[in-house]
Write an enzyme that holds these catalytic residues in place. Structure first.
Site, short mmCIF file in Angstrom:
data_model
loop_
_atom_site.label_atom_id
_atom_site.label_comp_id
_atom_site.label_asym_id
_atom_site.label_seq_id
_atom_site.Cartn_x
_atom_site.Cartn_y
_atom_site.Cartn_z
N CYS A 230 0.82 -1.22 0.00
CA CYS A 230 0.00 0.00 0.00
C CYS A 230 0.85 1.26 0.00
CB CYS A 230 -0.94 0.01 1.21
SG CYS A 230 -2.15 -1.31 1.14
N HIS B 72 -2.84 7.42 3.00
CA HIS B 72 -3.36 6.17 2.42
C HIS B 72 -4.65 5.82 3.16
CE1 HIS B 72 -4.01 2.13 1.27
NE2 HIS B 72 -3.51 1.58 2.37
N ASN C 198 -10.24 0.44 0.72
CA ASN C 198 -8.78 0.49 0.65
C ASN C 198 -8.33 0.04 -0.74
OD1 ASN C 198 -6.04 -0.04 0.78
ND2 ASN C 198 -6.10 -0.98 2.81
C1 LIG Z 1 -8.90 -5.26 9.76
C2 LIG Z 1 -9.42 -4.34 10.85
C3 LIG Z 1 -10.48 -3.42 10.30
C4 LIG Z 1 -10.02 -5.17 11.97
O1 LIG Z 1 -10.44 -4.34 13.03
P1 LIG Z 1 -10.00 -4.68 14.54
O2 LIG Z 1 -10.63 -3.67 15.36
O3 LIG Z 1 -8.50 -4.77 14.57
O4 LIG Z 1 -10.67 -6.07 14.76
P2 LIG Z 1 -9.99 -7.45 15.18
O5 LIG Z 1 -9.22 -8.02 14.03
O6 LIG Z 1 -9.28 -7.25 16.47
O7 LIG Z 1 -11.30 -8.30 15.42
C5 LIG Z 1 -12.22 -8.02 16.46
C6 LIG Z 1 -13.38 -8.97 16.36
O8 LIG Z 1 -14.18 -8.63 15.21
C7 LIG Z 1 -14.36 -9.77 14.40
N1 LIG Z 1 -14.45 -9.35 12.99
C8 LIG Z 1 -13.43 -9.23 12.09
N2 LIG Z 1 -13.92 -8.82 10.92
C9 LIG Z 1 -15.25 -8.65 11.07
C10 LIG Z 1 -16.30 -8.24 10.23
N3 LIG Z 1 -16.08 -7.91 8.95
N4 LIG Z 1 -17.55 -8.18 10.73
C11 LIG Z 1 -17.82 -8.50 12.02
N5 LIG Z 1 -16.86 -8.92 12.87
C12 LIG Z 1 -15.59 -8.99 12.40
C13 LIG Z 1 -13.16 -10.64 14.67
O9 LIG Z 1 -13.44 -11.98 14.34
C14 LIG Z 1 -12.97 -10.43 16.15
O10 LIG Z 1 -13.89 -11.22 16.83
P3 LIG Z 1 -13.47 -11.96 18.20
O11 LIG Z 1 -13.13 -10.83 19.14
O12 LIG Z 1 -14.68 -12.70 18.54
O13 LIG Z 1 -12.28 -12.80 17.84
C15 LIG Z 1 -8.25 -3.49 11.42
O14 LIG Z 1 -7.41 -4.29 12.20
C16 LIG Z 1 -7.40 -2.81 10.38
O15 LIG Z 1 -7.85 -1.92 9.68
N6 LIG Z 1 -6.09 -3.15 10.32
C17 LIG Z 1 -5.10 -2.46 9.55
C18 LIG Z 1 -5.25 -2.64 8.09
C19 LIG Z 1 -4.10 -1.97 7.41
O16 LIG Z 1 -3.75 -0.86 7.73
N7 LIG Z 1 -3.43 -2.63 6.51
C20 LIG Z 1 -2.23 -2.09 5.95
C21 LIG Z 1 -2.48 -1.30 4.81
S1 LIG Z 1 -3.32 -2.20 3.60
#
Ligand SMILES: CC(C)(COP(=O)(O)OP(=O)(O)OC[C@H]1O[C@@H](n2cnc3c(N)ncnc32)[C@H](O)[C@@H]1OP(=O)(O)O)[C@@H](O)C(=O)NCCC(=O)NCCS
Length: 323
Positions: free
Chosen positions: A108, A250, A280
């Site tokens: 990214c 980004h 994204n």
């Molecule tokens: C991916 C992202 C949105 C997830 O959000 P988060 O707050 O970190 O959530 P987590 O991964 O900790 O998951 C929390 C819970 O939500 C759940 N969950 C994940 N995706 C879900 C969805 N689409 N809908 C509902 N629940 C979801 C998980 O299973 C987890 O459940 P659990 O607590 O029962 O295990 C976030 O981590 C993110 O944006 N990460 C960075 C991405 C990025 O910058 N990438 C680099 C550039 S591309």
């Protein structure tokens, strides 16, 4: 930077549409990511299609014929095919017959990396006119049963024209920095299709052609690294966060962008956000957002613009530009 252009697929996929595919909700996606809808390429639409449209629009704005382009860099992780570089296909289609053209892969952060490379060529006087493209069709590599990734990534392209101008008087890219930490390469991967896991029936069965991400770990690192690299380029430019007129980050997650903005002390009205509509789009997100801001008249001559990104690699980087 004399021209900007963008191109998005027509097809819109909303959070409500995703509720029908995976166990998720509009509320979860909106509050955790800031995304409400995203654009998705049709099966017959390729990355190069959007890259060509964005490039043509950027060249029109710059009032520069394609034949005057010396170099083209296409930042992407989703080329039309492994060989040849998609930049070569774009070069032919836009008629940039004199330009050297290559693809650049830095997750990214690709657009920031490409901008930084282009800056060196302009600065040394090697090239006069450079087209920098960020373009992706990430939805081809999404596992539509994996709710942790299929809600995030999307498609589109953006492009900018950089031209050497002896009368620019301090305008243009003032400072840029790029960084890598390969020890966390497993945080964001698409393991199949290369020499490690060539495309076979077995590799497809195992889903190795899908994007995988350790989202939570990536999130924490992204905030810290983007803040650090922004401070680094601001320092190199001899300015502070208060001097920034527009921050175009980004568009990975609205919460990451909010956290970085707060840490740097950049007020919300100076931060350009379009992730609610675009999702994204990896390398494409910054040039798409910049082009939107530019066409809305949010950028004025002399403005200082900060760009920053973080992504697979892990890679991260930032640039300061005087418009
Ligand atoms: C991916 C992202 C949105 C997830 O959000 P988060 O707050 O970190 O959530 P987590 O991964 O900790 O998951 C929390 C819970 O939500 C759940 N969950 C994940 N995706 C879900 C969805 N689409 N809908 C509902 N629940 C979801 C998980 O299973 C987890 O459940 P659990 O607590 O029962 O295990 C976030 O981590 C993110 O944006 N990460 C960075 C991405 C990025 O910058 N990438 C680099 C550039 S591309």
């Amino acid at each position: 930077m004399t021209g900007t252009g963008g191109s998005l697929p027509e097809k819109i996929l909303t959070n409500r549409d995703l509720e029908k595919l995976v166990e998720t909700s509009d509320e979860w996606i909106t509050t955790r990511t800031g995304i409400r809808e995203r654009r998705v390429a049709r099966p017959d639409e390729t990355m190069s299609k959007f890259a060509v449209q964005a490039s043509v629009r950027a060249l029109e704005m710059a009032k520069l014929p394609a034949a005057s382009i010396d170099l083209m860099i296409c930042a992407t992780v989703t080329p039309d095919m492994p060989i040849p570089a998609t930049a070569c296909l774009i070069q032919n289609r836009i008629g940039a017959a004199r330009a050297a053209a290559f693809d650049l892969s830095a997750g990214c952060s690709g657009f920031i990396y490409a901008l930084s490379v282009a800056h060196q060529f302009v600065r040394t006087g090697t090239y006069r006119n450079i087209l920098v493209i960020g373009a992706e069709v990430l939805t081809r590599y999404l596992d539509w049963t994996d709710r942790t990734t299929c809600i995030l990534f999307a498609d589109g392209a953006g492009a900018v024209v950089l031209s050497a101008d002896p009368e620019a008087e301090g305008r243009g890219i003032i400072a840029s920095a790029i960084h890598t930490d390969g020890s966390m390469a497993d945080f964001i991967t698409l393991p199949g299709g290369g020499t490690l896991h060539p495309p076979t029936e077995e590799s497809v069965k195992q889903g190795l052609h899908f994007i995988r991400m350790k989202g939570n770990e990536t999130f924490k690192l992204a905030v810290r690294s983007i803040e650090d690299v922004c401070r680094e380029v601001l320092g190199a430019a001899g300015i502070g966060p208060d001097d920034i007129d527009l921050f175009v980050p980004h568009q990975a997650n609205a919460r990451i962008i909010d956290a970085v903005g707060n840490r740097l002390g950049i007020p919300k009205e100076k931060v350009y956000l379009n992730i609610d509509r675009t999702g994204n789009t990896s390398s494409a997100s910054i040039p798409i957002a910049l082009d939107e801001a530019n066409r809305k008249g949010l950028v004025k001559r002399g403005d200082r613009i900060l760009f920053a990104a973080f992504g697979a690699g892990l890679t991260w980087g930032a640039s300061v530009l005087r418009w």
